[in-house]
Design an enzyme around this catalytic site. Sequence first.
Site, mmCIF file in Angstrom:
data_model
loop_
_atom_site.group_PDB
_atom_site.id
_atom_site.type_symbol
_atom_site.label_atom_id
_atom_site.label_comp_id
_atom_site.label_asym_id
_atom_site.label_seq_id
_atom_site.Cartn_x
_atom_site.Cartn_y
_atom_site.Cartn_z
ATOM 1 C CB SER A 50 -0.368 0.078 1.443
ATOM 2 O OG SER A 50 -0.308 0.280 2.669
ATOM 3 C CG ASP A 83 -3.918 -2.649 -1.385
ATOM 4 O OD1 ASP A 83 -5.200 -2.263 -2.358
ATOM 5 O OD2 ASP A 83 -4.498 -2.512 0.219
ATOM 6 C CD GLU A 135 -12.742 -0.218 -4.568
ATOM 7 O OE1 GLU A 135 -11.167 -0.152 -4.184
ATOM 8 O OE2 GLU A 135 -13.353 -0.489 -3.738
HETATM 9 P P1 13P Z 1 -8.756 -6.478 5.285
HETATM 10 O O1 13P Z 1 -8.775 -4.711 6.154
HETATM 11 O O2 13P Z 1 -10.556 -6.917 5.574
HETATM 12 O O3 13P Z 1 -7.564 -7.863 5.671
HETATM 13 O O4 13P Z 1 -8.632 -6.152 3.610
HETATM 14 C C1 13P Z 1 -7.790 -6.437 3.173
HETATM 15 C C2 13P Z 1 -7.455 -5.066 1.921
HETATM 16 O O5 13P Z 1 -8.424 -5.141 1.444
HETATM 17 C C3 13P Z 1 -6.014 -4.750 1.320
HETATM 18 O O6 13P Z 1 -6.815 -4.612 0.072
HETATM 19 O O1 G3H Z 2 -6.598 -1.462 2.174
HETATM 20 C C1 G3H Z 2 -5.618 -1.837 2.937
HETATM 21 C C2 G3H Z 2 -4.223 -2.737 3.055
HETATM 22 O O2 G3H Z 2 -5.321 -3.287 4.913
HETATM 23 C C3 G3H Z 2 -3.560 -1.405 3.606
HETATM 24 O O3 G3H Z 2 -3.501 -0.572 4.251
HETATM 25 O O4 G3H Z 2 -2.608 1.117 4.611
HETATM 26 O O5 G3H Z 2 -2.687 0.282 6.802
HETATM 27 O O6 G3H Z 2 -1.172 -0.238 4.790
HETATM 28 P P1 G3H Z 2 -2.858 0.370 5.581
HETATM 29 ZN ZN ZN Z 3 -8.410 -3.246 0.383
#
Ligand code: 13P
Ligand code: G3H
Ligand code: ZN
Length: 326
Positions: A50, A83, A135
């Site tokens: 992320s 991500d 998305e």
């Molecule tokens: P969770 O918080 O349910 O693990 O989802 C993670 C996610 O969607 C990362 O993009």
């Molecule tokens: O959807 C988000 C993921 O769980 C990553 O989380 O933005 O805290 O790294 P983060």
């Molecule tokens: Zn996510």
Amino acid sequence: MALVNSKKMFEQAYKNGYAIGAFNVNNMEIVQGITEACKEEKAPVILQVSKGARAYANHTYLVKLVEAAVLECPDIPVVLHLDHGPDFETCKSCIDGGFTSVMIDGSHLPFEENIALTKKVVDYAHERGVTVEGELGTLAGIEDDVKVEHGAESYTKPEEVIEFVTRTGVDSLAIAIGTSHGAYKFKPEQCTRNEQGILVPPALRFDILEEVSKKLPGFPIVLHGSSSVPQDYVKMVNENGGKMPDAIGVPEEQLRKAAALSVCKINIDSDLRLAMTGTIRKFYNEHPDKFDPREYLKPARANIKEIVRHKLINVLGCAGKAEECK
Ligand code: 13P
Ligand code: G3H
Ligand code: ZN
């Protein structure tokens, strides 16, 4: 083998009714826990990073950790994925910097702006062999700087998906059907109690998933917010000085059902965080005299490995599928 994009994995996952696990990575122990499980279970895997992970660990460190995992696990295909890419510049930086897949998250934008931004990323990515996830619809919860309150989320509108996919050229589409980010996905009052007294959350909107799939036959769908928040780990956290009341996740049977349909990528982060935090809290409690980080990171890594193994075999259905995804 070298890092791959997600194309072949999703083709195989769609055709054969399973999903690829997309696990968030932030440090060496998490990378090792995930990839050791995938190596032993012969599973393809998506390691995702992320914006927050890049800010925490640094882009280069994360890429090199993932490259090290690829060297250690030569027989399984690995995707390195951004991500929730927040903008074109972040996606470009990841594409230029070794990622093989990116998500551009324009889900908070008006439809036309989401299309324009997503298409710009797709054009840049596809010229370089990188796959793109878009998305439609918003999930509740927190991801990086964006916090969507429960009640303010919006389900994906099936009537929009054909136009979005056609005009952007994305390779996969994340949709909102009732999952959410983090460890508090449902309030206890939304749940019912089963015979064992366990809280059962409301079902995901499989009707929306089915409508989307009918409109996009053969097209890979992504589910974010898909941690199941294992109650054993919630208990471990709470019994060892933590405070996570009413943490509730998505039942694993529902994810298994989604994986057998058109869902080809399932995002799991919070479950790994819980496993790590619960294990470390317990270790501190049981060994107040210890101070060597290796001593508490080792069991934390081992428990991440076991939870990933469980997901590969019992939830995603992708154990043993490495070869066909190459
Ligand atoms: P969770 O918080 O349910 O693990 O989802 C993670 C996610 O969607 C990362 O993009
Ligand atoms: O959807 C988000 C993921 O769980 C990553 O989380 O933005 O805290 O790294 P983060
Ligand atoms: Zn996510």
